[in-house]
Motif scaffolding. Structure first.
Motif, short mmCIF file in Angstrom:
data_model
loop_
_atom_site.label_atom_id
_atom_site.label_comp_id
_atom_site.label_asym_id
_atom_site.label_seq_id
_atom_site.Cartn_x
_atom_site.Cartn_y
_atom_site.Cartn_z
N MET A 1 0.97 -0.89 0.08
CA MET A 1 -0.43 0.24 -0.04
C MET A 1 1.18 1.36 -0.42
SD MET A 1 -3.23 -0.83 2.49
CE MET A 1 -1.34 -1.64 4.36
N SER A 2 0.75 2.30 -0.62
CA SER A 2 1.23 3.56 -0.40
C SER A 2 0.13 4.43 -0.52
CB SER A 2 2.08 3.80 -2.40
OG SER A 2 1.38 3.70 -3.36
N ARG A 3 0.64 6.32 -0.55
CA ARG A 3 -0.30 6.70 0.00
C ARG A 3 -0.88 7.65 -1.26
NH1 ARG A 3 -0.30 9.35 4.80
NH2 ARG A 3 1.25 8.71 6.17
N THR A 4 -0.65 6.37 -2.72
CA THR A 4 -1.07 6.90 -3.75
C THR A 4 -2.57 5.84 -3.88
OG1 THR A 4 0.35 5.06 -5.02
CG2 THR A 4 1.55 8.40 -5.03
N ASP A 5 -2.37 5.41 -3.78
CA ASP A 5 -3.39 3.75 -3.85
C ASP A 5 -4.66 5.29 -3.28
OD1 ASP A 5 -2.17 1.91 -3.68
OD2 ASP A 5 -2.24 0.99 -1.94
N PRO A 6 -5.71 4.63 -4.25
CA PRO A 6 -7.11 5.71 -3.49
C PRO A 6 -7.54 5.35 -2.39
CG PRO A 6 -7.44 3.98 -5.52
CD PRO A 6 -6.28 3.50 -4.98
N GLN A 7 -8.51 6.39 -1.75
CA GLN A 7 -8.93 6.50 -0.89
C GLN A 7 -10.27 5.96 -0.86
OE1 GLN A 7 -7.66 9.92 1.14
NE2 GLN A 7 -5.69 9.87 1.52
N PHE A 8 -10.56 5.80 0.89
CA PHE A 8 -11.89 5.33 0.34
C PHE A 8 -12.82 5.59 1.88
CE2 PHE A 8 -15.00 1.75 2.64
CZ PHE A 8 -16.10 1.58 1.10
N LYS A 9 -13.65 6.26 1.98
CA LYS A 9 -14.13 6.66 3.27
C LYS A 9 -14.86 5.66 4.48
CE LYS A 9 -14.13 11.77 2.96
NZ LYS A 9 -14.83 13.21 3.42
N LEU A 10 -14.93 5.39 4.93
CA LEU A 10 -15.96 4.27 5.54
C LEU A 10 -16.37 4.82 7.26
CD1 LEU A 10 -16.37 0.74 5.98
CD2 LEU A 10 -14.28 0.15 6.60
N ARG A 11 -17.65 4.70 7.43
CA ARG A 11 -17.84 4.99 8.75
C ARG A 11 -18.36 3.17 9.69
NH1 ARG A 11 -23.42 7.01 5.91
NH2 ARG A 11 -22.40 8.88 4.48
N VAL A 12 -17.31 3.55 10.87
CA VAL A 12 -17.48 2.50 11.60
C VAL A 12 -18.72 2.89 13.14
CG1 VAL A 12 -16.05 0.61 12.06
CG2 VAL A 12 -15.42 1.66 10.75
N PRO A 13 -19.15 2.13 13.13
CA PRO A 13 -19.54 1.94 14.72
C PRO A 13 -18.45 2.21 15.84
CG PRO A 13 -20.43 0.12 13.92
CD PRO A 13 -19.03 0.48 12.67
N PRO A 14 -18.78 3.01 16.78
CA PRO A 14 -17.33 2.91 17.80
C PRO A 14 -16.58 1.73 18.05
CG PRO A 14 -19.04 4.86 18.25
CD PRO A 14 -19.99 3.76 16.93
N GLU A 15 -17.20 0.85 18.34
CA GLU A 15 -17.42 -0.33 18.53
C GLU A 15 -16.57 -0.80 18.27
OE1 GLU A 15 -20.93 0.08 18.61
OE2 GLU A 15 -20.86 0.41 20.56
N LEU A 16 -16.90 -0.99 17.37
CA LEU A 16 -15.41 -2.18 15.73
C LEU A 16 -14.26 -0.88 15.91
CD1 LEU A 16 -15.37 -4.13 14.34
CD2 LEU A 16 -16.06 -2.82 12.23
#
Length: 54
Positions: A1-16
């Motif tokens: 992985m590198s910083r040039t890989d595409p980014q992906f926003k993800l919502r995650v519950p606080p417990e997870l």
């Protein structure tokens, strides 16, 4: 992985998120690396679908 890989926003519950954070810390990885490794392991367990035989 590198910083040039595409980014992906993800919502995650606080417990997870807390579980991911703890696992990443224990493995000495970033949270991103922990999520990627666990997703890759999950897909590696999937069996490929059998193609129908003629």
């Amino acid at each position: 992985m590198s910083r040039t890989d595409p980014q992906f926003k993800l919502r995650v519950p606080p417990e997870l998120r807390a579980k991911i954070e703890q696992s990443a810390f224990a493995s000495r990885r970033s949270m991103n690396s922990e999520v990627v490794i666990r997703l890759e392991a999950s897909y590696a367990q999937d069996k490929p679908a059998k193609e129908p035989t003629p």
